[in-house]
Design an enzyme around this catalytic site. Structure first.
Site, PDB file in Angstrom:
ATOM      1  CD  GLU A 442       0.605  -1.849   6.670  1.00 15.39           C
ATOM      2  OE1 GLU A 442       1.616  -1.423   6.500  1.00 15.39           O
ATOM      3  OE2 GLU A 442      -0.599  -2.066   7.177  1.00 15.39           O
ATOM      4  CD  GLU A 539      -1.790  -3.986  10.810  1.00 20.05           C
ATOM      5  OE1 GLU A 539      -1.857  -1.681  10.509  1.00 20.05           O
ATOM      6  OE2 GLU A 539      -0.925  -4.121  10.387  1.00 20.05           O
TER       7      GLU A 539
HETATM    8  C1  BMA Z   1      -0.032  -0.883  10.068  1.00 15.32           C
HETATM    9  C2  BMA Z   1       1.040  -2.000  11.143  1.00 15.32           C
HETATM   10  C3  BMA Z   1       1.857  -1.197  11.848  1.00 15.32           C
HETATM   11  C4  BMA Z   1       1.784   0.120  11.871  1.00 15.32           C
HETATM   12  C5  BMA Z   1       0.737   0.894  11.828  1.00 15.32           C
HETATM   13  C6  BMA Z   1      -0.203   2.206  12.675  1.00 15.32           C
HETATM   14  O1  BMA Z   1       0.930   0.146   8.725  1.00 15.32           O
HETATM   15  O2  BMA Z   1       1.722  -2.237  10.420  1.00 15.32           O
HETATM   16  O3  BMA Z   1       3.323  -1.068  10.740  1.00 15.32           O
HETATM   17  O4  BMA Z   1       2.407   0.284  12.944  1.00 15.32           O
HETATM   18  O5  BMA Z   1      -0.243   0.623  11.030  1.00 15.32           O
HETATM   19  O6  BMA Z   1       0.769   2.545  11.472  1.00 15.32           O
END
Ligand code: BMA
Length: 832
Positions: A442, A539
């Site tokens: 990120e 994610e």
């Molecule tokens: C993303 C991940 C982590 C974090 C998650 C939840 O940004 O890369 O950094 O724990 O979201 O917020």
């Protein structure tokens, strides 16, 4: 297949046996210095035995100086530990055999983190990167009789703060984590597990210790420090070659003959070579004589082997869609990555046992995952992790350990990062499970969308630093070391498009390119229209609480309410507890039992129901978006939800609780990641069902309409047989909900729900899925179930080794009972 490395001329040969193993070519002696050391703090008020490998926190707990660091508020109470400096000491006696060796190395596989090593009172060297292996030449410092070895460790918090202070020219953000995390500042100034200073799912335990093995290695002439191998496939000649890298430590210039062979493939080559004094890396290539099929032979075996598989990351124009594709082609075949994100398993790495790793990775496979992303705020995992992934066929997306921050680019910092990258790539590249290297988590997005309020005038400087670290250094080094797999600079990123835009895209979350991270806690997660139709979802997720049985050992009675200090203390994500309740309330009645404990345990439970349902909806959306382009978007080829595992007992996005117990989400994942799976959604009041299949099959669909009151269907619909090609998602059913219900007894949206399944000629293929026509809180006809749960040791055993679970019946009879929620915490564990 086994690789043999034979060195003649030095009259010795050995069998390659795994990465980072160290071999003697001529009776190398190893003295293991692991075991019981002594540990003291800076003013000497604490002096205790300490296990190596280990860390200060674990030693203090083992010796009874502190209680469980995970208990209640202990993360804050034990902050003093990482604010102090600590010294590890051991003694050993030299054998006569060892003292006559030409070279003696003192080897540390990992020092956490800022250390000064001395032997018999004389400084030997320094360490400042927990991800590096160190060796020091110590022959001249050793003496007969007792030798004293000491490692002094600085407080990582104070060190990071000093580094920050010394960096006066500009700020390297973020300075500190958000207050809700109760963490420490400036973790980006120290090469250490970034989440050890706290994260939004984890406590602040900035560890110190000798977290990996320590030993003496003594040898004459030379030793083979490490062997790694990567297979490369040449399309034009349809030929495999294996690149073998030897890391040799030579006492003096040595010449001789090296033979590399893979007997099973009848491939052998001999090289005349020489090694200069000191450590040198030499590369050799063997051409494979045998014609190997490009079929998956690779992901299923253990080191010490050479594995054959190809991996490509395909970014090319997509018909009907602006932008570029983003998918993995393994052994020539496009593969949809199904899985999750991996975070550190424990704050204290010395407490991560092989069983814990095996259990988590087996749980991933049991939930039909084929991929995990080792997230960049944790640690490069231990060898065993990758060995198990090789064996189980889990593809690994491997981040480098940089996350959610900018990083310094002073020479010292870059130098230690370079050493880290080279060492880690050399250690890990023989593992076929790793299919991609990725520079950071990120950080492109942080720059592009200005997380840190960087003034516009200074932006170019930060972008220059970003490019310097991840492109000019890390990317370049990785590609020199390993040409067998792709490298991506960040995640999320637009990939090739980010490169075009100077490595920081205007919008790294663009669904037409690369991968996307997407979180929304406020929007209704049952509405698939809220999700981005991305090429690859690396994610996404929702929080839930772990079950009461996981929280109970680290809390006391006064903690057991949703409004308690403990409940808010364990929540490290701003407004997280409130968000879970709001999201839950969209579709479920909130627990309202008068008994406070029951209300609390019901609440923990319902957050898991919400999470499971939310991640299910989103994952189904990604899986069904595989084969189509809608409004220029689609061809989704990956769904890795955030996150697989937990670091402690607290609310988080995980599907497995600390201790290994599956949350409801993990059972759901077993279905929504199944190889053959039907998925339903509504579009303008029309019910659409897709058949998703990783296998080529003729399939038909059966839809059962149930009322909420009965266990027998009100009516059943069948589609005709249709070929669903492997690796596709195909619409197999479409009907307005109104006409479907009109043809089915007295069903209304409030009284009925659907289940559906795919079948071939003889049997059901894949799990049954379901679709609600209203929120369960509005469902009419739900009855209180009459279920008795008997707790037994069998159930407890299951908590650690979950069996398969069945769902639809369980859901309709217990979960969504309308008045209040039935506590069925342990019912997750019922076998099918
Ligand atoms: C993303 C991940 C982590 C974090 C998650 C939840 O940004 O890369 O950094 O724990 O979201 O917020």
């Amino acid at each position: 297949m086994l690789l043999h490395v034979r060195l003649s001329g030095w009259a010795c040969w050995c069998l390659f046996s795994g990465v980072f193993s160290v071999f003697s070519l001529q009776q190398r002696l190893t003295v293991n210095l692991n075991g019981k050391w002594r540990l003291s703090n800076s003013n000497g008020s604490l002096l205790l035995p300490a296990q190596v490998p280990g860390c200060v926190h674990s030693a203090l707990q083992q010796q009874g100086y502190i209680t469980d660091p995970y208990f209640r508020f202990n993360d804050v109470s034990y902050r003093w530990i990482a604010l102090d400096n600590w010294t590890y000491t051991t003694t050993f006696t030299l054998s006569a055999e060892l003292s006559v060796k030409q070279k003696v190395l003192l080897v540390f596989d990992g020092v956490d983190t800022v250390g000064s090593v001395s032997l018999n009172g004389i400084a030997v060297g320094k360490t400042n990167n927990m991800f590096c292996r160190h060796d020091f030449s110590v022959k001249d410092l050793l003496k007969d009789g007792e030798n004293v070895l000491q490692v002094g460790l600085l407080s990582p918090i104070l060190y990071a703060s000093e580094q920050r202070k010394a960096h006066t020219s500009y700020v390297v953000p973020p300075e500190c984590p958000p207050g809700v995390q109760k963490g420490e500042c400036h973790v980006n100034f120290i090469r250490k597990e970034q989440s050890s200073f706290s994260w939004d799912w984890g406590p602040s335990f900035p560890t110190m210790g000798l977290w990996k093995g320590v030993r003496l290695e003594a040898f004459d002439i030379l030793q083979l420090v490490q062997v790694s191998s990567v297979p490369l496939y040449n399309d034009a000649f349809s030929q495999w070659r294996v690149q073998i890298e030897l890391l040799i430590d030579a006492v003096q210039t040595a010449r001789g003959q090296l033979t590399l062979s893979i007997p099973e493939l009848d491939s052998e080559q001999t090289f005349q070579t020489h090694f200069n004094p000191g450590k040198t890396k030499s590369n050799f290539t063997i051409l494979i004589n045998t014609v190997l099929e490009m079929t998956p032979v690779s992901l299923l075996c253990y080191p010490p082997q050479v594995y054959f598989r190809t991996v490509e990351l395909i970014q090319e124009p997509v018909v009907g869609s602006p932008g570029l594709s983003f998918y993995f082609r393994i052994n020539g075949k496009p593969i949809f990555l199904k899985g999750s994100n991996w975070i550190p398993v424990h704050s204290f790495q010395d407490q991560v046992t092989p069983d814990v790793l095996k259990n988590l990775l087996q749980s991933a496979v049991d939930a039909n995952m084929n991929a995990l992303r080792v997230w960049g705020g944790g640690v490069y995992e231990q060898d065993l992790f990758y060995e198990i992934c090789d064996e189980l066929g889990i593809m690994v997306w491997q981040d480098f350990m940089f996350a959610c921050a900018m990083y310094p680019t002073e020479t010292d910092f870059i130098q230690t990062v370079r050493e880290e990258v080279v060492q880690q790539v050399q250690r890990l590249k023989s593992h076929p499970s790793i299919i991609i290297w990725s520079g950071n988590n990120e950080n492109e997005a942080a720059l592009a969308t200005d997380w840190f309020d960087i003034p516009a005038s200074q932006r170019p400087k930060y972008i220059r630093d970003y490019v310097m670290l991840y492109v000019d250094n890390i990317k370049k080094l990785v590609q020199e070391e390993d040409q067998s797999r792709p490298f991506l600079v960040s995640s999320p990123t637009n990939g090739a498009e980010s490169e075009q835009e100077g490595w920081v895209a205007e919008n790294p979350y663009d669904p037409h390119y690369g991968d996307v991270h997407f979180y929304s806690y406020i929007l209704d997660c049952w509405d698939w229209r809220t999700f981005p139709r991305t090429r690859f979802a690396s994610e996404y997720g929702f929080q839930s609480w772990p079950s009461f049985s996981t929280l109970q050992p680290v809390s006391i009675k006064e903690d057991w309410s949703y409004g308690s200090n403990f409940t808010s203390h364990r929540q490290h994500h701003e407004d997280g507890n409130q968000q879970m309740i709001l999201q839950t309330a969209l579709h479920f009645h909130l627990p309202n039992a008068t008994d406070p404990l029951k209300r609390f345990t019901d609440t923990l439970y319902i957050t898991q129901v919400m999470q499971a349902q939310c991640v299910k909806t989103q994952t189904e959306f990604y899986r069904r978006s595989r084969s189509e382009i809608i409004e220029g978007k689609g061809h989704t080829m990956g769904a890795l939800y955030w996150q697989l595992n937990d670091i402690w007992q607290a609310p988080s996005w995980s599907s497995i609780e600390f201790g290994g117990k599956w949350k409801m989400l993990h059972y759901f994942a077993q279905s929504f990641f199944a190889a053959v799976f039907p998925v339903a959604f509504e579009e303008d009041d029309t019910l659409v069902i897709y058949a998703i299949s990783d296998l080529s099959r003729d399939l038909k669909l059966r839809v059962n309409v149930f009322s909420w009151t009965e266990l027998d269907p009100v009516c059943t619909l069948n589609s005709s047989m249709l070929l669903v090609p492997g690796g596709s998602a195909v619409a197999v059913f479409k009907q307005p909900v109104a006409s479907l219900l009109a043809g089915c007894g007295n069903c209304t949206r409030l009284t009925c729900l659907l289940t559906f399944q795919l079948e071939d000629d003889s049997s059901q293929q894949g799990p049954t899925n379901y679709h609600f026509l209203c929120s369960p809180k509005d469902a009419q006809g739900l009855r209180r179930p009459n279920i008795t749960v008997t707790a037994s040791s069998w159930l407890i055993a299951c908590a650690f080794n979950p069996p398969q679970a069945t769902f639809p019946l369980f859901i309709s009879t217990t979960l969504f009972s309308s008045s209040d929620v039935v506590v069925v915490q342990e019912l997750f564990l019922y076998p099918a």
